[in-house]
Design a protein around this motif. Structure first.
Motif: not given
Length: 550
Positions: A51, A54, A57
């Motif tokens: 997580r 992510e 990013d």
């Protein structure tokens, strides 16, 4: 009154407009601060590595862009949040960062400078590189090099180091060739100039940050396919590297393959390798001389830098026998290929420096260097006689060194050879110059104390410089003709025969070819140093009027 009322109304309108803009600006700043708080809250509530990766990013590039905000409070919260990100990344080395997105923040136009600084100096780009997969690492160089020339020096150094690491991921030479071809199409001249200049610092091991020997070796293999003239200094530095045999071998191999395509006459290349020569590395200096300077006519005409190289090689603090030998060759190269304009301007400086080496007074100059200095002075006199014609001290210097028994025999012989080379320097000199040269020849009037080679050299010079009517030149020949050494007496005959002298001077006048007056011989003979007065005055008179026993 009406004008004053209108002015008051306009002032109130301006105040209301200012209040509205201030309220709007405060609202925007508050909104930015709230947005940052919400983003950092999401980041703080992320617990798993997947997580977190992510979230970063999508969020990290936006947070870095937001560093250009006008809100001081929002910027403070961003700095705190990015510090929190760094703390979490240190604890989770497997979490990857958006490498390509961060790379675009570095090189794209319109990105605020503060954002670039946080991406590069803050270490986010290098952290992303360290955590990326090999395919992403390989692709990074192609993204970063176009636009590298727009960065300031500090950022360019760090980014270039990451580019070198990216290039090193390519293990196959064909892949490196393909990469360089794509980069050359996309990058500007300024980008490539920044890359090559910073890469040279890396090969000199002056770039901040660690680079392994393998990475530097692969950098050489990558650069060798680029412009040969531009990367010749890089290969010289690599070939002279004393810490890694692999890097030195790669540089030397590339240098041998490069020699045919390098334009060694380009001033920019010659100047760059001359700058490298200032580094106190004997191996690098030897490579610079043998691979570039001793093949370049341009290098022979970059005065006075080439004189410094010459004498640093011959008798500098950092030298050895190999470098001295190359320095001798470079000295001869400069004398042979220097232009007339440069020799006319700097020839005197060259002669003075060679005389310093020839005397050996500067430092403990090796005997071979002293001999070479005299040989070079003779070579210079033959090639550029007009450059030293105004210097009347050279014959005396050479004679004094050749006569001094404390000097080694090879040095004395070299000084004699240099004296013989002055034949064309003082031809057709004026009377004032000839008078000074006659004083120099006075030191040759004790033939039994002088080596035959030196006396023969003096005889040849006297026949070349002075007219046949010169009393001093003829007297030297008369005394030498009575020398017990046959080589000396036979050489003196050329100075006693008008026909032989005339063959040496076919354009001379009848006045120059006449015999000197005998009373002048007597007067000069009485002035010679070391003459012993005869006790018998009557015999003394007979000796002088009878022709001095010759």
């Amino acid at each position: 009154q009406r004008q004053r009322q209108r002015q008051k109304q306009k002032q109130k309108q301006r105040e209301r407009k200012t209040d509205r803009e201030g309220t709007r600006f405060t609202f925007l700043m508050d909104a930015e601060e709230e947005a940052v708080d919400r983003a950092l809250t999401v980041l703080g509530l992320t617990d798993s590595d997947e997580r977190l990766e992510e979230v970063l990013d999508g969020m990290l590039p936006g947070l870095l862009r937001s560093m250009a905000t006008d809100s001081q409070a929002a910027r403070t919260r961003l700095v705190e949040g990015l510090g929190h990100v760094n703390v979490r990344l240190r604890a989770r080395p497997s979490v990857r960062l958006p490498l390509m997105k961060l790379a675009h923040l570095v090189v794209l136009d319109g990105v605020p400078a503060v954002t670039r600084n946080f991406v590069v100096v803050g270490g986010f780009l290098e952290k992303a590189f360290d955590r990326a997969d090999d395919p992403d690492k390989r692709a990074l160089a192609e993204v970063l090099i176009p636009g590298l020339g727009t960065l300031d020096r500090t950022l360019a150094s760090t980014v270039t180091r990451i580019i070198i690491r990216s290039v090193a991921v390519h293990q196959d030479q064909d892949a490196r060739k393909t990469l360089l071809a794509r980069i050359k199409r996309a990058a500007s001249v300024r980008d490539m100039a920044t890359l090559t200049s910073t890469a040279l610092k890396a090969l000199l091991r002056e770039l901040e940050g660690p680079l392994s020997d393998l990475e530097l070796t692969r950098l050489v293999l990558f650069l060798k396919e680029y412009n040969p003239t531009a990367i010749c200094p890089h290969l010289l530095v690599a070939a002279a590297d004393g810490k890694s045999d692999e890097l030195a071998n790669a540089g030397l191999t590339a240098l041998k393959a490069l020699s045919g395509g390098t334009d060694i006459e380009k001033p920019i290349l010659v100047q760059s390798v001359i700058n490298l020569f200032n580094r106190k590395s004997i191996e690098l200096r030897c490579l610079i001389l043998s691979r570039v300077l001793l093949r370049s006519t341009a290098a022979a005409n970059i005065f006075p830098a080439n004189l410094k190289i010459m004498f640093e090689s011959l008798n500098g603090e950092v030298t050895n026998s190999k470098l001295r030998s190359l320095g001798m060759s470079f000295c001869s190269w400069v004398i042979a290929h220097g232009s007339m304009e440069n020799i006319a301007q700097y020839g005197r400086l060259l002669v003075t420096s060679l005389l310093t080496l020839a005397h050996g007074s500067d430092r403990d100059v090796p005997e071979a260097i002293r001999c070479f200095a005299f040989d070079s002075l003779g070579d210079f006199a033959v090639r550029h006689p007009s450059s030293i014609q105004s210097d009347h001290s050279l014959p005396k210097v050479f004679i004094d060194v050749a006569k001094d028994a404390s000097n080694p025999e090879p040095v004395r012989q070299a000084a004699t050879n240099a004296l013989s080379s002055l034949g064309n320097v003082y031809l057709s000199s004026d009377q004032a110059t000839l008078s000074q040269l006659e004083i120099v020849l006075n030191s040759l009037f004790q033939p039994s104390e002088i080596a035959p080679q030196l006396l023969i050299a003096g005889l040849k010079l006297s026949n070349a410089w002075f007219p046949f009517k010169s009393t001093q030149a003829r007297l030297l020949s008369i005394i030498a003709a009575g020398d017990s050494r046959k080589t000396v007496s036979s050489s003196a005959c050329d100075g006693l025969s008008r026909s032989r002298w005339a063959r040496i001077h076919p354009d001379s006048s009848e006045e120059d070819r006449r015999y000197p007056d005998f009373p002048e011989f007597v007067k000069l003979k009485n002035q010679l140093p070391g003459k012993k007065e005869r006790k018998n005055k009557q015999k003394n008179n007979r000796y002088e009027t009878g022709g001095m026993g010759c």
